[in-house]
Design a protein around this motif. Structure first.
Motif, PDB file in Angstrom:
ATOM      1  N   TRP A  44     -28.537 -24.105 -34.431  1.00  0.00           N
ATOM      2  CA  TRP A  44     -27.252 -24.110 -35.122  1.00  0.00           C
ATOM      3  C   TRP A  44     -27.296 -25.002 -36.365  1.00  0.00           C
ATOM      4  O   TRP A  44     -26.781 -24.634 -37.428  1.00  0.00           O
ATOM      5  CB  TRP A  44     -26.151 -24.600 -34.182  1.00  0.00           C
ATOM      6  N   ALA A  45     -27.892 -26.178 -36.237  1.00  0.00           N
ATOM      7  CA  ALA A  45     -27.973 -27.109 -37.370  1.00  0.00           C
ATOM      8  C   ALA A  45     -28.794 -26.512 -38.505  1.00  0.00           C
ATOM      9  O   ALA A  45     -28.444 -26.657 -39.689  1.00  0.00           O
ATOM     10  CB  ALA A  45     -28.584 -28.428 -36.909  1.00  0.00           C
ATOM     11  N   ALA A  46     -29.881 -25.817 -38.161  1.00  0.00           N
ATOM     12  CA  ALA A  46     -30.706 -25.187 -39.189  1.00  0.00           C
ATOM     13  C   ALA A  46     -29.940 -24.086 -39.905  1.00  0.00           C
ATOM     14  O   ALA A  46     -30.029 -23.943 -41.141  1.00  0.00           O
ATOM     15  CB  ALA A  46     -31.973 -24.621 -38.542  1.00  0.00           C
ATOM     16  N   ALA A  47     -29.167 -23.305 -39.155  1.00  0.00           N
ATOM     17  CA  ALA A  47     -28.385 -22.231 -39.765  1.00  0.00           C
ATOM     18  C   ALA A  47     -27.342 -22.799 -40.726  1.00  0.00           C
ATOM     19  O   ALA A  47     -27.133 -22.265 -41.835  1.00  0.00           O
ATOM     20  CB  ALA A  47     -27.700 -21.403 -38.674  1.00  0.00           C
ATOM     21  N   ILE A  48     -26.672 -23.880 -40.309  1.00  0.00           N
ATOM     22  CA  ILE A  48     -25.671 -24.511 -41.188  1.00  0.00           C
ATOM     23  C   ILE A  48     -26.332 -25.082 -42.427  1.00  0.00           C
ATOM     24  O   ILE A  48     -25.837 -24.917 -43.559  1.00  0.00           O
ATOM     25  CB  ILE A  48     -24.916 -25.603 -40.415  1.00  0.00           C
ATOM     26  N   ALA A  49     -27.477 -25.748 -42.236  1.00  0.00           N
ATOM     27  CA  ALA A  49     -28.173 -26.359 -43.363  1.00  0.00           C
ATOM     28  C   ALA A  49     -28.680 -25.308 -44.352  1.00  0.00           C
ATOM     29  O   ALA A  49     -28.657 -25.524 -45.572  1.00  0.00           O
ATOM     30  CB  ALA A  49     -29.342 -27.202 -42.851  1.00  0.00           C
ATOM     31  N   LEU A  50     -29.106 -24.170 -43.839  1.00  0.00           N
ATOM     32  CA  LEU A  50     -29.582 -23.115 -44.727  1.00  0.00           C
ATOM     33  C   LEU A  50     -28.452 -22.483 -45.528  1.00  0.00           C
ATOM     34  O   LEU A  50     -28.640 -22.049 -46.678  1.00  0.00           O
ATOM     35  CB  LEU A  50     -30.303 -22.036 -43.907  1.00  0.00           C
ATOM     36  N   ALA A  51     -27.256 -22.428 -44.930  1.00  0.00           N
ATOM     37  CA  ALA A  51     -26.119 -21.830 -45.627  1.00  0.00           C
ATOM     38  C   ALA A  51     -25.464 -22.800 -46.609  1.00  0.00           C
ATOM     39  O   ALA A  51     -24.791 -22.363 -47.563  1.00  0.00           O
ATOM     40  CB  ALA A  51     -25.077 -21.368 -44.604  1.00  0.00           C
ATOM     41  N   LEU A  56     -22.565 -25.216 -51.914  1.00  0.00           N
ATOM     42  CA  LEU A  56     -22.618 -26.310 -52.885  1.00  0.00           C
ATOM     43  C   LEU A  56     -22.896 -25.806 -54.303  1.00  0.00           C
ATOM     44  O   LEU A  56     -22.348 -26.340 -55.268  1.00  0.00           O
ATOM     45  CB  LEU A  56     -23.691 -27.315 -52.469  1.00  0.00           C
ATOM     46  N   LEU A  57     -23.725 -24.779 -54.429  1.00  0.00           N
ATOM     47  CA  LEU A  57     -23.976 -24.213 -55.752  1.00  0.00           C
ATOM     48  C   LEU A  57     -22.718 -23.594 -56.349  1.00  0.00           C
ATOM     49  O   LEU A  57     -22.501 -23.624 -57.572  1.00  0.00           O
ATOM     50  CB  LEU A  57     -25.088 -23.159 -55.664  1.00  0.00           C
ATOM     51  N   TYR A  58     -21.873 -23.040 -55.471  1.00  0.00           N
ATOM     52  CA  TYR A  58     -20.645 -22.395 -55.930  1.00  0.00           C
ATOM     53  C   TYR A  58     -19.546 -23.416 -56.220  1.00  0.00           C
ATOM     54  O   TYR A  58     -18.781 -23.267 -57.181  1.00  0.00           O
ATOM     55  CB  TYR A  58     -20.157 -21.410 -54.871  1.00  0.00           C
ATOM     56  N   LEU A  59     -19.473 -24.470 -55.409  1.00  0.00           N
ATOM     57  CA  LEU A  59     -18.365 -25.415 -55.492  1.00  0.00           C
ATOM     58  C   LEU A  59     -18.660 -26.657 -56.330  1.00  0.00           C
ATOM     59  O   LEU A  59     -17.737 -27.375 -56.718  1.00  0.00           O
ATOM     60  CB  LEU A  59     -17.954 -25.858 -54.073  1.00  0.00           C
ATOM     61  N   THR A  60     -19.942 -26.947 -56.571  1.00  0.00           N
ATOM     62  CA  THR A  60     -20.288 -28.184 -57.288  1.00  0.00           C
ATOM     63  C   THR A  60     -21.279 -27.876 -58.408  1.00  0.00           C
ATOM     64  O   THR A  60     -21.769 -26.749 -58.542  1.00  0.00           O
ATOM     65  CB  THR A  60     -20.931 -29.208 -56.330  1.00  0.00           C
ATOM     66  N   ARG A  61     -21.550 -28.920 -59.182  1.00  0.00           N
ATOM     67  CA  ARG A  61     -22.591 -28.842 -60.208  1.00  0.00           C
ATOM     68  C   ARG A  61     -23.705 -29.839 -59.905  1.00  0.00           C
ATOM     69  O   ARG A  61     -24.371 -30.334 -60.804  1.00  0.00           O
ATOM     70  CB  ARG A  61     -21.987 -29.125 -61.591  1.00  0.00           C
ATOM     71  N   TRP A  62     -23.884 -30.081 -58.638  1.00  0.00           N
ATOM     72  CA  TRP A  62     -24.901 -31.033 -58.230  1.00  0.00           C
ATOM     73  C   TRP A  62     -26.293 -30.520 -58.614  1.00  0.00           C
ATOM     74  O   TRP A  62     -26.557 -29.304 -58.542  1.00  0.00           O
ATOM     75  CB  TRP A  62     -24.863 -31.254 -56.736  1.00  0.00           C
ATOM     76  N   PRO A  63     -27.198 -31.435 -58.969  1.00  0.00           N
ATOM     77  CA  PRO A  63     -28.582 -31.008 -59.230  1.00  0.00           C
ATOM     78  C   PRO A  63     -29.276 -30.591 -57.936  1.00  0.00           C
ATOM     79  O   PRO A  63     -28.825 -30.917 -56.830  1.00  0.00           O
ATOM     80  CB  PRO A  63     -29.228 -32.267 -59.825  1.00  0.00           C
ATOM     81  N   ALA A  64     -30.375 -29.894 -58.100  1.00  0.00           N
ATOM     82  CA  ALA A  64     -31.087 -29.344 -56.938  1.00  0.00           C
ATOM     83  C   ALA A  64     -31.508 -30.438 -55.963  1.00  0.00           C
ATOM     84  O   ALA A  64     -31.460 -30.258 -54.734  1.00  0.00           O
ATOM     85  CB  ALA A  64     -32.308 -28.559 -57.393  1.00  0.00           C
ATOM     86  N   GLN A  65     -31.928 -31.603 -56.497  1.00  0.00           N
ATOM     87  CA  GLN A  65     -32.381 -32.678 -55.620  1.00  0.00           C
ATOM     88  C   GLN A  65     -31.241 -33.184 -54.733  1.00  0.00           C
ATOM     89  O   GLN A  65     -31.432 -33.441 -53.543  1.00  0.00           O
ATOM     90  CB  GLN A  65     -32.947 -33.832 -56.455  1.00  0.00           C
ATOM     91  N   THR A  66     -30.050 -33.302 -55.293  1.00  0.00           N
ATOM     92  CA  THR A  66     -28.895 -33.756 -54.517  1.00  0.00           C
ATOM     93  C   THR A  66     -28.520 -32.733 -53.447  1.00  0.00           C
ATOM     94  O   THR A  66     -28.195 -33.088 -52.312  1.00  0.00           O
ATOM     95  CB  THR A  66     -27.692 -33.991 -55.439  1.00  0.00           C
ATOM     96  N   ILE A  67     -28.568 -31.462 -53.828  1.00  0.00           N
ATOM     97  CA  ILE A  67     -28.267 -30.408 -52.851  1.00  0.00           C
ATOM     98  C   ILE A  67     -29.287 -30.427 -51.718  1.00  0.00           C
ATOM     99  O   ILE A  67     -28.932 -30.266 -50.542  1.00  0.00           O
ATOM    100  CB  ILE A  67     -28.236 -29.033 -53.550  1.00  0.00           C
ATOM    101  N   TYR A  68     -30.547 -30.656 -52.065  1.00  0.00           N
ATOM    102  CA  TYR A  68     -31.585 -30.729 -51.031  1.00  0.00           C
ATOM    103  C   TYR A  68     -31.323 -31.882 -50.066  1.00  0.00           C
ATOM    104  O   TYR A  68     -31.443 -31.727 -48.839  1.00  0.00           O
ATOM    105  CB  TYR A  68     -32.958 -30.894 -51.676  1.00  0.00           C
ATOM    106  N   LEU A  69     -30.941 -33.049 -50.610  1.00  0.00           N
ATOM    107  CA  LEU A  69     -30.651 -34.201 -49.752  1.00  0.00           C
ATOM    108  C   LEU A  69     -29.432 -33.931 -48.871  1.00  0.00           C
ATOM    109  O   LEU A  69     -29.402 -34.331 -47.697  1.00  0.00           O
ATOM    110  CB  LEU A  69     -30.429 -35.450 -50.612  1.00  0.00           C
TER     111      LEU A  69
END
Length: 203
Positions: A44-51, A56-69
């Motif tokens: 379940w955690a992996a599925a949530i993390a993958l989604a 975040l790409l749709y709702l924020t302008r965070w850089p890729a590194q921040t999204i990864y963290l």
């Protein structure tokens, strides 16, 4: 699920009474839980993390590194929270809980030597508390004369009592039902030996 000593004595007495009218053998097992399901929270955690990155790409302008963290933190956080025992059992799909419980019922059938009675007339009444699961497993000597559908009423009553935290009452009712069915098809012989202990086993 806890069964008091007085209820254990009541269950044992009910088994003895039921077996007095039949050559069959009745045995009861209650399992607190049939599986640990440790991988389910991780899935379940992996599925949530993958989604999460899509949101975040749709709702924020965070850089890729921040999204990864954030993705990594979500995976670790959800894995820990969903692994807590009271939560873990709730996130396990019903079909998987029933699959584990059925497998445990079959293990107990053979572990308690219900397949070793002389006439192959052993009956296991199995309950898995965490899964709200109950099953009646009959040996081949019984299955040749009694279909599994005959046990459905006893199983339904047993599950209903478990949901109301009245497992002992459900077991007594199921034992009475099994005893009546066995008495009709497998009357006692001249000696009618008691081949298995008349007791409830908790695992």
């Amino acid at each position: 699920m806890m069964i008091s000593d007085s209820d254990k004595n009541r269950i044992s007495a009910t088994i003895r009474t039921a077996e007095s009218s039949t050559s069959g053998e009745i045995f009861c097992v209650i399992a607190r839980q049939s599986g640990d399901y440790r991988l389910v929270p991780v899935i379940w955690a992996a599925a949530i993390a993958l989604a999460l990155p899509y949101a975040l790409l749709y709702l924020t302008r965070w850089p890729a590194q921040t999204i990864y963290l954030a993705q990594l933190a979500a995976f670790i956080g959800f894995s820990l929270v969903l692994s807590l025992p009271p939560i873990r059992i709730r996130v396990v799909p019903r079909w998987l809980k029933y699959r584990y419980a059925h497998a445990e019922a079959m293990r107990q059938f053979f572990a308690q030597r219900l397949d070793k009675t002389d006439a192959r007339t052993g009956v296991l009444i199995f309950v898995s508390a965490a899964e709200h699961y109950a099953e009646i497993v009959a040996d081949v000597g019984i299955n040749a004369k009694v279909s599994q559908a005959v046990w459905d009423e006893a199983v339904a009553a047993l599950i209903e009592n478990i949901k109301r935290d009245c497992a002992a009452d459900g077991l007594v009712a199921a034992i009475d039902k099994c005893g009546a069915v066995l008495a009709a098809h497998f009357p006692p012989g001249a000696l009618n030996p008691n081949e298995l202990p008349d007791k409830l086993v908790e695992i």
